[in-house]
Design a protein around this motif. Structure first.
Motif, PDB file in Angstrom:
ATOM      1  N   ASP A   1     -12.940 -31.743  17.849  1.00  0.00           N
ATOM      2  CA  ASP A   1     -11.951 -32.470  18.635  1.00  0.00           C
ATOM      3  C   ASP A   1     -10.636 -32.601  17.876  1.00  0.00           C
ATOM      4  OD1 ASP A   1     -13.680 -33.445  20.953  1.00  0.00           O
ATOM      5  OD2 ASP A   1     -14.851 -34.031  19.205  1.00  0.00           O
ATOM      6  N   ARG A   2     -10.763 -32.741  16.554  1.00  0.00           N
ATOM      7  CA  ARG A   2      -9.555 -32.894  15.740  1.00  0.00           C
ATOM      8  C   ARG A   2      -9.696 -32.131  14.420  1.00  0.00           C
ATOM      9  NH1 ARG A   2      -6.517 -37.337  18.111  1.00  0.00           N
ATOM     10  NH2 ARG A   2      -7.959 -38.464  19.446  1.00  0.00           N
ATOM     11  N   VAL A   3      -8.542 -31.857  13.830  1.00  0.00           N
ATOM     12  CA  VAL A   3      -8.495 -31.196  12.526  1.00  0.00           C
ATOM     13  C   VAL A   3      -7.568 -32.011  11.634  1.00  0.00           C
ATOM     14  CG1 VAL A   3      -7.707 -29.136  11.279  1.00  0.00           C
ATOM     15  CG2 VAL A   3      -8.950 -28.879  13.444  1.00  0.00           C
ATOM     16  N   PHE A   4      -8.049 -32.299  10.419  1.00  0.00           N
ATOM     17  CA  PHE A   4      -7.205 -33.036   9.469  1.00  0.00           C
ATOM     18  C   PHE A   4      -7.088 -32.248   8.170  1.00  0.00           C
ATOM     19  CE2 PHE A   4      -7.173 -36.162   5.851  1.00  0.00           C
ATOM     20  CZ  PHE A   4      -5.830 -36.503   5.966  1.00  0.00           C
ATOM     21  N   ILE A   5      -5.863 -31.851   7.856  1.00  0.00           N
ATOM     22  CA  ILE A   5      -5.600 -31.151   6.592  1.00  0.00           C
ATOM     23  C   ILE A   5      -4.726 -32.076   5.756  1.00  0.00           C
ATOM     24  CG2 ILE A   5      -4.511 -29.120   5.526  1.00  0.00           C
ATOM     25  CD1 ILE A   5      -5.228 -27.622   8.196  1.00  0.00           C
ATOM     26  N   GLY A   6      -5.306 -32.588   4.679  1.00  0.00           N
ATOM     27  CA  GLY A   6      -4.600 -33.548   3.835  1.00  0.00           C
ATOM     28  C   GLY A   6      -5.562 -34.212   2.882  1.00  0.00           C
ATOM     29  N   SER A   7      -5.200 -35.392   2.367  1.00  0.00           N
ATOM     30  CA  SER A   7      -5.976 -36.230   1.437  1.00  0.00           C
ATOM     31  C   SER A   7      -5.781 -35.836  -0.019  1.00  0.00           C
ATOM     32  CB  SER A   7      -7.478 -36.225   1.753  1.00  0.00           C
ATOM     33  OG  SER A   7      -8.109 -35.127   1.115  1.00  0.00           O
ATOM     34  N   CYS A   8      -6.177 -36.741  -0.929  1.00  0.00           N
ATOM     35  CA  CYS A   8      -6.033 -36.469  -2.364  1.00  0.00           C
ATOM     36  C   CYS A   8      -6.877 -35.285  -2.805  1.00  0.00           C
ATOM     37  CB  CYS A   8      -6.371 -37.710  -3.186  1.00  0.00           C
ATOM     38  SG  CYS A   8      -8.034 -38.350  -2.910  1.00  0.00           S
ATOM     39  N   THR A   9      -7.813 -34.850  -1.952  1.00  0.00           N
ATOM     40  CA  THR A   9      -8.641 -33.692  -2.290  1.00  0.00           C
ATOM     41  C   THR A   9      -7.888 -32.390  -2.022  1.00  0.00           C
ATOM     42  OG1 THR A   9     -10.505 -35.000  -1.510  1.00  0.00           O
ATOM     43  CG2 THR A   9     -10.938 -32.688  -1.962  1.00  0.00           C
ATOM     44  N   ASN A  10      -7.211 -32.310  -0.899  1.00  0.00           N
ATOM     45  CA  ASN A  10      -6.627 -31.040  -0.443  1.00  0.00           C
ATOM     46  C   ASN A  10      -5.284 -31.220   0.253  1.00  0.00           C
ATOM     47  OD1 ASN A  10      -9.888 -29.873   0.239  1.00  0.00           O
ATOM     48  ND2 ASN A  10      -8.453 -28.743  -1.032  1.00  0.00           N
ATOM     49  N   SER A  11      -4.274 -31.702  -0.463  1.00  0.00           N
ATOM     50  CA  SER A  11      -2.961 -31.832   0.189  1.00  0.00           C
ATOM     51  C   SER A  11      -1.857 -31.322  -0.716  1.00  0.00           C
ATOM     52  CB  SER A  11      -2.697 -33.298   0.515  1.00  0.00           C
ATOM     53  OG  SER A  11      -2.600 -34.036  -0.683  1.00  0.00           O
ATOM     54  N   ARG A  12      -2.247 -30.507  -1.709  1.00  0.00           N
ATOM     55  CA  ARG A  12      -1.246 -29.957  -2.623  1.00  0.00           C
ATOM     56  C   ARG A  12      -0.703 -28.657  -2.038  1.00  0.00           C
ATOM     57  NH1 ARG A  12      -5.289 -32.252  -4.962  1.00  0.00           N
ATOM     58  NH2 ARG A  12      -4.800 -34.140  -6.114  1.00  0.00           N
ATOM     59  N   ILE A  13       0.352 -28.141  -2.682  1.00  0.00           N
ATOM     60  CA  ILE A  13       1.060 -27.001  -2.085  1.00  0.00           C
ATOM     61  C   ILE A  13       0.122 -25.821  -1.841  1.00  0.00           C
ATOM     62  CG2 ILE A  13       1.935 -26.124  -4.313  1.00  0.00           C
ATOM     63  CD1 ILE A  13       3.792 -26.094  -0.911  1.00  0.00           C
ATOM     64  N   GLU A  14      -0.783 -25.570  -2.768  1.00  0.00           N
ATOM     65  CA  GLU A  14      -1.707 -24.439  -2.601  1.00  0.00           C
ATOM     66  C   GLU A  14      -2.583 -24.614  -1.352  1.00  0.00           C
ATOM     67  OE1 GLU A  14      -3.974 -22.854  -6.130  1.00  0.00           O
ATOM     68  OE2 GLU A  14      -5.629 -23.752  -5.008  1.00  0.00           O
ATOM     69  N   ASP A  15      -2.989 -25.878  -1.095  1.00  0.00           N
ATOM     70  CA  ASP A  15      -3.821 -26.165   0.076  1.00  0.00           C
ATOM     71  C   ASP A  15      -3.042 -25.912   1.365  1.00  0.00           C
ATOM     72  OD1 ASP A  15      -5.935 -27.174  -1.589  1.00  0.00           O
ATOM     73  OD2 ASP A  15      -4.764 -29.001  -1.840  1.00  0.00           O
ATOM     74  N   ILE A  16      -1.783 -26.365   1.352  1.00  0.00           N
ATOM     75  CA  ILE A  16      -0.939 -26.200   2.541  1.00  0.00           C
ATOM     76  C   ILE A  16      -0.690 -24.710   2.785  1.00  0.00           C
ATOM     77  CG2 ILE A  16       1.273 -26.865   3.607  1.00  0.00           C
ATOM     78  CD1 ILE A  16      -0.309 -29.366   2.891  1.00  0.00           C
TER      79      ILE A  16
END
Lengths: 474, 216
Positions: A346-361
């Protein structure tokens, strides 16, 4: 001197006083503060008439409560619509002003998630002891530092004394050998580790992540892995210093410069475990065996490969564990034996202290580029970890890729990882999330979280269900 | 800090493994800037049938009749009996604050998550580790007997059942000392201020980059 582990070295270097009963006073070099776990600590200082021991050791920024829409952020603190959140963020501002603590306030371009801001600003450096009133502080261990979360009483204790009362933990080595397959990321590695050792596997330990896979990994990837050490039960996770570490730190705002830099680098080069150092427990995984991971349950250890099926509780021999699995399936609305690829999002969340750095984006943008969000997915949001990450991504045009694909591009903060602000799941909704916890209600009352890597979350947002990102990008 | 010496209290169950801090006190209640008042939202999502909001009067909310703390037999409980890895997840001290505010003085489990365990001691709450088989026995006895009570004696480091059976438990000496005497950690550490200053001045020489770097 006997061979020492990296953790032994960090511990020894910060020991102020060893007591006979086994407890010790250890010195804290860096203290990162945010709005949720600090107000009661500052209040405690005031009530006792105490002052911070060393103000220059502290850096603060609000992250948990801050809204992530441009509209709400436009007028700073005053623009926060939730009155309770507003008070908390305002309280941090007031406390930092009163005690003279450097704070990246809500609309400072350096504001962001504490564990992104710390390394990014160079406030967190190799060889330091680093604490914060947040369990994901272990993220900073990627720098070759001893970093861990503390409670609010300890936040007050560190503010007042610059020390912690601690007991030395045991040493665990988690070694991942060989190489990762294409499309397999740091997030998949750490989820696979947690799946193997369990959420209490690291309780009482400091974990050092070692082996070829971590040597070849970027700093961002190492931070993702150390970040989730706590999800394996370990307060602290760390990676030894190498050229990758030094290159990352060089030139950052608070990093030493000139002659001081050379001296620091020389000291940091020793931040590795000695040959023959003793580890109480050693766990080994093969990099080649790790596949893109998806969590199916309500604990980060409830994780399988993307091409697997939801496991059968009936096959679990441990009764307490079996009941836990059954309860998780009921909460998640899943059936045993159901293929992971059948789970609709239903939703997608890309972020958080785990995965929100430039490489993740970047990884998520690479998957999304030229594609469109599935109609069935109500919302896909990308929340950069800090203002600087956001600016970098925008300079690379990544924001446009997301927006063109129907993803939302937000302002930095913790956001839907713990849903303290307005970003949350509705009851029963399934979310492909790059965060760290899939506990019941974590991302919203009744919400159903599936932990995945940024590339996997992005692919799920396009397909509307989980897909093997390795097949998807071909 | 409140001291803990010896208590006798009704036992209530939290009969599942890996109880996380989000379950103990959901995030919306973390927005408070106070240390008190969290008891009414302890285990909020399990205890009530609706979604809890901060600063809400909970008296009219629909209760989950299956949740032990809502059942008559467990009212007034001060000992929580739990399973493995209790308190896993975040570092929020709101979790022990909520347990304490509700009226619990002691949590018994086969194991605890590290940060939660540590946080309990700062709040006069005793996290007590007993072997899994013993915890299993206590669960069975508690379910079999309404009004089941345990006596927890910190000085003697033992738990006594109504039938007089005694189980010893281990605890760190320093923590025991602080808990029994209700000592303030900070005051104790500040007695060592000279040692801290000595360490600090040595570090200023050997690793000066650790100091005075963070500026506005």
């Amino acid at each position: 001197m006997a061979a020492r582990t990296l953790y032994d070295k960090l511990w020894d270097a910060h020991l102020v006083q060893q007591r006979e009963d086994g407890s010790a006073l250890i010195y804290i070099d860096r203290h990162i503060v945010h709005e949720v776990t600090s107000p009661q600590a500052f209040e405690g200082l005031r009530l006792a008439g105490r002052k911070p021991w060393r103000v220059d050791s502290v850096l603060a920024t609000p992250d948990h409560n801050v809204p992530t829409t441009v509209k709400e952020r436009a007028s700073g603190v005053a623009g926060i619509e939730d009155p309770v959140s507003l008070i908390q963020v305002k309280t941090l501002d007031d406390n930092c002003d009163e005690f003279g603590i450097v704070e990246y306030k809500i609309n400072d371009r350096r504001q962001g998630i504490v564990h992104v801001v710390g390394p990014e600003s160079g406030a967190c450096l190799p060889g330091m002891t680093i604490v914060c009133g947040d369990s994901h502080t272990a993220t900073n261990g990627a720098l070759g530092a001893l970093a861990h979360g503390i409670g609010t009483s300890e936040v007050e204790h560190v503010l007042a004394t610059q020390c912690l009362v601690a007991k030395k933990m045991k040493n665990m080595l988690v070694e991942v050998t060989g190489r990762l397959g294409e499309g397999v990321t740091a997030k998949d590695v750490v989820l696979a580790i947690i799946g193997k050792i369990g959420t209490a596997g690291g309780t009482g330990y400091a974990i050092e992540f070692a082996g070829e896979v971590f040597r070849a990994m970027s700093m961002e990837g190492r931070m993702t892995v150390c970040n989730m050490a706590i999800e394996a039960g370990a307060r602290a996770g760390m990676v030894a210093v190498d050229d990758t570490t030094i290159d990352y730190v060089k030139g950052r705002l608070y990093a030493p410069q000139g002659e001081l830099w050379d001296r620091a680098v020389e000291a940091w080069r020793d931040l590795t475990s000695d040959e023959g150092a003793h580890f109480d427990t050693v766990v080994t995984l093969k990099g080649e065996d790790i596949l893109p991971q998806v969590s199916w349950g309500t604990s980060p250890e409830m994780v399988v490969g993307v091409n697997d099926c939801v496991p059968e509780p009936a096959l679990e021999v441990d009764a307490v564990k079996r009941e836990g699995m059954e309860r998780a399936l009921e909460y998640m609305g899943l059936k045993a034996g159901q293929p992971i690829g059948d789970i609709k999002l239903d939703r997608v969340f890309i972020g958080s202290c785990t995965n929100s750095r430039i490489e993740d984006i970047r990884a998520a943008a690479a998957v999304v580029k030229g594609r469109k969000k599935a109609e069935s997915v109500k919302q896909a949001m990308v929340v950069p970890g800090s203002g600087l990450v956001k600016a970098q991504a925008e300079a690379e045009g990544l924001d446009k890729i997301f927006i063109e694909a129907g993803f939302e591009w937000r302002e930095p903060g913790c956001s839907m990882c713990l849903a303290m602000n307005a970003d949350k799941l509705g009851a029963g909704e399934h979310c492909a999330s790059t965060s760290n916890r899939n506990f019941e209600g974590r991302q919203g009352y009744g919400g159903r979280t599936h932990l995945v890597s940024p590339a996997m979350a992005a692919a799920a947002g396009i397909a509307g269900h989980f897909v093997d990102v390795r097949e998807f990008v071909r | 800090m409140k001291s803990f010496t010896k208590i006798t209290g009704t036992v209530a169950p939290m009969d599942r493994a890996n109880v996380d801090t989000d379950m103990i006190i959901p995030k919306q209640f973390l927005k408070s800037i106070k240390r008190t008042g969290f008891g009414k939202n302890l285990f909020d999502e399990l205890r009530y049938l609706d979604e809890g909001k901060p600063d809400q009067d909970c008296t009219g909310r629909p209760l989950n009749p299956d949740f032990p703390l809502n059942q008559a037999r467990y009212q007034g409980a001060s000992v929580l009996l739990a399973r493995k890895n209790f308190g896993c997840g975040s570092s929020r001290e709101h979790a022990p604050w909520a347990l304490d505010d509700y009226g619990f003085r002691c949590v018994i489990a086969p194991s605890f998550a590290d940060i939660f365990y540590n946080n309990c001691f700062k709040n006069g709450l005793l996290p007590l580790v007993l072997e899994e088989a013993v915890v299993e026995q206590l669960f069975a006895e508690m379910y079999a007997s309404e009004g089941y009570q345990l006596t927890v004696d910190l000085q003697r480091q033992q738990v006594e059942t109504p039938s007089g059976q005694v189980f010893a438990f281990d605890i760190d000496e320093f923590r025991k000392h602080c808990l029994i005497n209700g000592l303030d950690d900070i005051g104790l550490t500040l007695e060592q201020a000279d040692a801290i200053r000595a360490y600090e001045s040595e570090r200023r020489q050997s690793a000066p980059w650790l100091f005075d770097a963070v500026k506005p």
